[in-house]
Design a protein around this motif. Structure first.
Motif, PDB file in Angstrom:
ATOM      1  N   GLU A  69       0.827  -1.202   0.000  1.00 36.97           N
ATOM      2  CA  GLU A  69       0.000   0.000   0.000  1.00 36.97           C
ATOM      3  C   GLU A  69       0.863   1.254   0.000  1.00 36.97           C
ATOM      4  N   GLN A  70       1.944   1.236   0.772  1.00 38.81           N
ATOM      5  CA  GLN A  70       2.780   2.427   0.921  1.00 38.81           C
ATOM      6  C   GLN A  70       3.502   2.807  -0.367  1.00 38.81           C
ATOM      7  N   ILE A  71       4.000   1.820  -1.102  1.00 37.79           N
ATOM      8  CA  ILE A  71       4.805   2.153  -2.275  1.00 37.79           C
ATOM      9  C   ILE A  71       3.964   2.703  -3.423  1.00 37.79           C
ATOM     10  N   LEU A  72       2.651   2.631  -3.280  1.00 46.28           N
ATOM     11  CA  LEU A  72       1.779   3.244  -4.282  1.00 46.28           C
ATOM     12  C   LEU A  72       1.599   4.738  -4.037  1.00 46.28           C
ATOM     13  N   LEU A  73       1.985   5.186  -2.829  1.00 43.63           N
ATOM     14  CA  LEU A  73       1.836   6.596  -2.468  1.00 43.63           C
ATOM     15  C   LEU A  73       3.081   7.382  -2.864  1.00 43.63           C
ATOM     16  N   PRO A  74       2.933   8.681  -3.112  1.00 43.89           N
ATOM     17  CA  PRO A  74       4.109   9.499  -3.437  1.00 43.89           C
ATOM     18  C   PRO A  74       5.096   9.527  -2.275  1.00 43.89           C
ATOM     19  N   LYS A  94       8.668   7.899  10.243  1.00 41.33           N
ATOM     20  CA  LYS A  94       7.980   6.875   9.462  1.00 41.33           C
ATOM     21  C   LYS A  94       8.791   6.489   8.232  1.00 41.33           C
ATOM     22  N   ASN A  95       9.458   7.475   7.639  1.00 35.30           N
ATOM     23  CA  ASN A  95      10.251   7.191   6.442  1.00 35.30           C
ATOM     24  C   ASN A  95      11.380   6.206   6.722  1.00 35.30           C
ATOM     25  N   TYR A  96      12.097   6.387   7.839  1.00 35.50           N
ATOM     26  CA  TYR A  96      13.203   5.451   8.084  1.00 35.50           C
ATOM     27  C   TYR A  96      12.693   4.046   8.328  1.00 35.50           C
ATOM     28  N   GLN A  97      11.528   3.932   8.992  1.00 32.05           N
ATOM     29  CA  GLN A  97      10.976   2.606   9.214  1.00 32.05           C
ATOM     30  C   GLN A  97      10.508   1.973   7.906  1.00 32.05           C
ATOM     31  N   LEU A  98       9.882   2.775   7.044  1.00 34.74           N
ATOM     32  CA  LEU A  98       9.431   2.260   5.750  1.00 34.74           C
ATOM     33  C   LEU A  98      10.608   1.825   4.890  1.00 34.74           C
ATOM     34  N   MET A  99      11.673   2.612   4.881  1.00 32.77           N
ATOM     35  CA  MET A  99      12.847   2.244   4.087  1.00 32.77           C
ATOM     36  C   MET A  99      13.462   0.948   4.593  1.00 32.77           C
ATOM     37  N   TYR A 100      13.564   0.831   5.917  1.00 31.73           N
ATOM     38  CA  TYR A 100      14.134  -0.387   6.498  1.00 31.73           C
ATOM     39  C   TYR A 100      13.270  -1.599   6.157  1.00 31.73           C
ATOM     40  N   ASP A 101      11.965  -1.475   6.336  1.00 31.62           N
ATOM     41  CA  ASP A 101      11.063  -2.585   6.041  1.00 31.62           C
ATOM     42  C   ASP A 101      11.094  -2.955   4.559  1.00 31.62           C
ATOM     43  N   ALA A 102      11.105  -1.946   3.708  1.00 31.47           N
ATOM     44  CA  ALA A 102      11.122  -2.206   2.266  1.00 31.47           C
ATOM     45  C   ALA A 102      12.422  -2.875   1.846  1.00 31.47           C
ATOM     46  N   ALA A 115      13.086  -2.010  -3.658  1.00 31.84           N
ATOM     47  CA  ALA A 115      14.387  -1.332  -3.685  1.00 31.84           C
ATOM     48  C   ALA A 115      14.256   0.054  -4.299  1.00 31.84           C
ATOM     49  N   ASN A 116      13.465   0.175  -5.350  1.00 32.39           N
ATOM     50  CA  ASN A 116      13.290   1.474  -6.007  1.00 32.39           C
ATOM     51  C   ASN A 116      12.595   2.469  -5.087  1.00 32.39           C
ATOM     52  N   TYR A 117      11.679   1.952  -4.266  1.00 33.59           N
ATOM     53  CA  TYR A 117      11.005   2.821  -3.301  1.00 33.59           C
ATOM     54  C   TYR A 117      12.025   3.425  -2.333  1.00 33.59           C
ATOM     55  N   VAL A 118      12.920   2.589  -1.821  1.00 33.31           N
ATOM     56  CA  VAL A 118      13.972   3.079  -0.921  1.00 33.31           C
ATOM     57  C   VAL A 118      14.908   4.013  -1.673  1.00 33.31           C
ATOM     58  N   ARG A 119      15.305   3.614  -2.870  1.00 29.91           N
ATOM     59  CA  ARG A 119      16.207   4.450  -3.688  1.00 29.91           C
ATOM     60  C   ARG A 119      15.621   5.837  -3.905  1.00 29.91           C
ATOM     61  N   ASP A 120      14.357   5.892  -4.306  1.00 24.36           N
ATOM     62  CA  ASP A 120      13.744   7.188  -4.602  1.00 24.36           C
ATOM     63  C   ASP A 120      13.684   8.074  -3.367  1.00 24.36           C
ATOM     64  N   MET A 121      13.415   7.466  -2.217  1.00 18.18           N
ATOM     65  CA  MET A 121      13.364   8.256  -0.990  1.00 18.18           C
ATOM     66  C   MET A 121      14.761   8.743  -0.608  1.00 18.18           C
ATOM     67  N   LEU A 122      15.754   7.878  -0.743  1.00 15.96           N
ATOM     68  CA  LEU A 122      17.127   8.284  -0.426  1.00 15.96           C
ATOM     69  C   LEU A 122      17.611   9.383  -1.364  1.00 15.96           C
ATOM     70  N   SER A 163      20.839   3.543   7.472  1.00 20.08           N
ATOM     71  CA  SER A 163      22.060   2.878   7.009  1.00 20.08           C
ATOM     72  C   SER A 163      21.789   1.402   6.732  1.00 20.08           C
ATOM     73  N   GLN A 164      20.928   0.792   7.535  1.00 19.95           N
ATOM     74  CA  GLN A 164      20.562  -0.604   7.296  1.00 19.95           C
ATOM     75  C   GLN A 164      19.722  -0.744   6.031  1.00 19.95           C
ATOM     76  N   ALA A 165      18.816   0.211   5.820  1.00 16.70           N
ATOM     77  CA  ALA A 165      18.008   0.178   4.596  1.00 16.70           C
ATOM     78  C   ALA A 165      18.887   0.292   3.352  1.00 16.70           C
ATOM     79  N   TYR A 166      19.861   1.185   3.408  1.00 24.26           N
ATOM     80  CA  TYR A 166      20.786   1.365   2.282  1.00 24.26           C
ATOM     81  C   TYR A 166      21.595   0.098   2.049  1.00 24.26           C
ATOM     82  N   ASP A 167      22.055  -0.499   3.131  1.00 28.88           N
ATOM     83  CA  ASP A 167      22.798  -1.753   3.035  1.00 28.88           C
ATOM     84  C   ASP A 167      21.977  -2.838   2.334  1.00 28.88           C
ATOM     85  N   LEU A 168      20.691  -2.859   2.594  1.00 27.92           N
ATOM     86  CA  LEU A 168      19.819  -3.903   2.049  1.00 27.92           C
ATOM     87  C   LEU A 168      19.534  -3.732   0.562  1.00 27.92           C
TER      88      LEU A 168
END
Length: 743
Positions: A69-74, A94-102, A115-122, A163-168
């Motif tokens: 649901e989240q990755i469909l949102l801007p 919320k963003n850091y938790q979403l990036m980590y979970d994603a 991965a693209n969701y995390v990339r775009d946010m980073l 940092s963990q989200a980026y690592d993933l």
């Protein structure tokens, strides 16, 4: 000459070769992603586990459904403007938790949408972060500000997760994307938290722990070993600061954290996640063996510091925090992954949360296989201070018609989050607070209440001595409410001991007030019964001895939870006008609701708790001691404080005085079935005598049953020390510290 030149050249070649090998080795370690708390081996196991029914699959499917649901949102990366609890603050959390979970779901599914969701946010953060000034809601001059958040602490927490989200997701990124993200975000934020904030980075404090963990973990991800070394040993790598220094200084040898359970829980996350990252990347450091396994001890101690799933709320504590907090969920998973201790599964089951990590998978599979064993809560004295000799936090437990616990606090100050409450105590029974501690005056992350920060009343009430269950001298707080002096002085634990029926402890402090000695001895007793029948009666015995060469006013409050039922003395109650009890040091927040001066003998106060049980405080009175009934709420224009009740035993104009009391749980009130049982105390008489070095307390019940609790609280007596005393014409003897005599 030729031989010397050849040897020199050979040495240079060998050294160069070793450096190349070291560089290749480091590059190899840091180039494998993920390489922090989740490894490639973990990912392989996790991918297999999500294909099978079980707790891990359930947790994965729930997290994936949320993310779908989240990755469909801007992507929303707002310019920071709000304090704690405000929209931008909560959005960045919320963003850091979403990036980590994603990032985790990407590793399991290999679906690049995550991965693209995390990339775009980073990439958004990489564009925003270099433009940010210090946060507009920062507390100027009080603590380091962040840029994304009002304080740098939150910035460090953000980086631990991000940092963990980026690592993933690193394997999914192009070289250009890596460069943009690292140069625009990770390198600037790591510099901001370390080189630009040395006073926090090198600080031995939970802020420093989060910061060093954040920078060290980012160093592992980016292959910056220098950052890791600085995180471990301080910016100058001298060892005077850094993560290892924090492990040395902030925990006692038993794993008790100096600031108390609430902040032990909070600081546990960076200690555990950074330790796990160190273990993954540099196992030769044997970080989980460091200081006799202090990280694992800290995890277990955090569990022990709870009752009915909630942490004991000493110092600056939010009372709703308990063992299901993510910090301890993570700690339990990591500890189980390392030890396979089946008792930890009991806690994991109560937490009811499965982490999508390798350790989380081990917990889930063990729970699926019903390997759980009951976790053993204990009576224990946790030494305070890095040497374990700066007082102690004492937990006494009994199982009498539902688990009871007494928390006795002859502990150290606890730095800036500590309260001025030497020798205070709390009582818990049948899952509820009976004698309570206020905790912190704060509405965490409720921006409308002082920006979600600690309220002014935290200092004017919650930290003050009268807000606790300990002696106040002349209506002033311990150490005159001076944190520096409080940190420089601590109580002395005289003894802690236990047997089948009694858990007992004694401590003293001579520095809370100039020229006044405070000594308190407490016992949690379940009375022995014949033929191994279940015990029906239990007591808390409290002997508080105050001595001085000069006359003072001594107040001993009891903050109780429940509704006043009765007293065995008359009350002079304020019916139409409530005066304020005092002018300062917390007294200005107390309404004087009633007062009394009981006759010499036994005074009794009974209240009913929400657990349906009655509690009676029986005290020895001298005919000159008054009792004040108070309620919190005076001088509180914004209604920041809870309206809780207390009674205060006041001895005025005295040099020496001993407060002796006993609290007894009894009876039952059942409004649903409309019955009441044993609403009246069974205690008929209470006496106390000092016979040389031995304190003798006689308890007489309404059925004429008598018990004598005798103890020796003198310093430095041996375990097998033989004590003898004569009482009421009979001679008694016991070994060691104490004995309960059934007369």
């Amino acid at each position: 000459m030729f031989i010397f030149i050849m040897k020199s050249v050979t040495k240079k070649i060998r050294n160069a070769f070793l450096l190349v090998c070291l560089g290749l080795s480091s590059h190899h370690v840091f180039a494998q992603h993920p390489n922090l708390d989740i490894t490639s081996d973990d990912v392989t196991s996790m991918r297999a586990a999500v294909e099978s029914n079980g707790l891990f699959q359930q947790a994965y499917l729930a997290q994936k459904a949320m993310l779908d649901e989240q990755i469909l949102l801007p992507v929303d990366v707002p310019v920071p403007k709000d304090g704690g609890g405000g929209y931008t603050h909560e959005r960045h959390k919320k963003n850091y938790q979403l990036m980590y979970d994603a990032g985790i779901v990407y590793q399991i599914t290999q679906d690049k949408r995550y991965a693209n969701y995390v990339r775009d946010m980073l990439l958004e953060y990489a564009q925003l972060y270099p433009t940010l000034p210090p946060h507009p809601k920062r507390k100027i001059g009080k603590q380091n500000p962040g840029k994304l958040f009002w304080q740098s602490l939150n910035e460090a927490v953000w980086l631990v997760y991000t940092s963990q989200a980026y690592d993933l997701i690193l394997p999914s990124l192009s070289a250009g994307e890596k460069t943009t993200i690292e140069e625009g975000l990770f390198r600037p934020i790591a510099k901001f938290l370390s080189v630009d904030s040395p006073e926090t980075f090198n600080k031995v404090h939970n802020h420093g722990t989060w910061t060093t963990a954040a920078v060290g973990m980012t160093g592992y991800v980016l292959g910056e070993l220098e950052w890791v070394e600085q995180a471990l040993y301080g910016l100058d790598k001298s060892g005077k600061g850094g993560f290892l220094k924090q492990l040395d200084e902030l925990f006692s040898p038993q794993g008790y954290y100096n600031e108390g359970p609430y902040y032990q829980r909070y600081a546990l996350m960076p200690f555990v996640v950074f330790a796990k990252a160190i273990q993954t990347n540099q196992p030769e450091r044997k970080i989980f063996e460091y200081r006799d396994g202090i990280v694992l001890k800290a995890i277990d101690t955090t569990i022990q510091l709870s009752y009915n799933k909630l942490f004991f709320p000493i110092n600056d504590a939010i009372k709703s925090k308990g063992i299901d907090t993510i910090e301890l969920v993570n700690g339990v998973a990591v500890a189980y992954g390392l030890t396979n201790d089946a008792g930890l599964l009991d806690i994991a089951k109560q937490q009811n949360q499965i982490l999508l990590t390798g350790d989380g998978l081990k917990v889930a599979q063990a729970l699926d296989n019903k390997l759980t064993q009951p976790y053993q809560f204990k009576s224990v004295a946790f030494g305070d201070g890095n040497d374990g000799k700066q007082g102690a936090l004492v937990i006494m437990r009994q199982n009498v018609n539902g688990e009871q616990a007494v928390l006795f606090k002859p502990a150290a100050q606890g730095l800036g989050h500590g309260h001025f409450d030497k020798l205070t105590w709390q009582l818990y029974d049948r899952g509820e607070e009976i004698v309570s501690d206020y905790g912190a005056a704060r509405f965490l992350n409720v921006e409308a209440k002082f920006g979600g920060r600690y309220l002014p009343e935290n200092k004017s009430w919650a930290k003050q001595t009268v807000a606790h269950n300990t002696v106040v001298v002349d209506e002033t707080s311990h150490f005159n409410a001076n944190v520096k002096k409080g940190n420089a002085n601590h109580p002395e634990l005289l003894f802690f001991d236990k047997n089948d029926h009694v858990v007992m402890s004694s401590a003293k402090i001579d520095t809370a007030y100039k020229g006044v000695s405070l000594k308190r001895t407490m016992a949690l007793i379940n009375l022995p019964t014949k033929n191994n029948e279940a015990p029906e009666l239990s007591f808390v015995v409290d002997v508080f001895d105050v001595q001085s060469k000069n006359k003072h006013q001594y107040d001993l409050p009891v903050h109780y939870k429940g509704h006043l039922i009765s007293t065995n003395f008359e009350l002079d109650t304020q019916l139409t006008n409530l005066p304020v009890l005092g002018k300062d040091n917390g007294y200005q927040h107390l309404w004087l609701k009633a007062q009394a001066k009981p006759k010499a003998g036994l005074s009794q106060i009974t209240w009913l708790n929400d657990n349906g049980r009655f509690y009676t405080s029986s005290s020895i009175m001298d005919g000159d001691t008054s009792i004040i009934f108070s309620q919190i709420g005076a001088n509180d224009p914004l209604f920041n404080l809870r309206n809780e009740n207390a009674f205060i035993n006041r001895k005025a104009n005295a040099k020496n005085h001993t407060f002796v009391s006993l609290i007894e749980p009894h009876g039952e009130y059942n409004p649903s079935k409309e019955f009441t049982l044993e609403a009246v105390s069974k205690v008929n008489k209470l006496s106390h005598q000092k016979i040389e070095n031995i304190d003798v307390i006689e308890i007489t019940l309404t059925n004429n049953k008598r018990y004598i609790l005798a103890y020796n609280a003198q310093q430095n007596i041996k375990d097998k020390h033989v004590n003898r005393f004569s009482f009421n014409g009979s001679t008694y003897q016991f070994d060691g510290r104490f004995k309960l005599f059934d007369i």
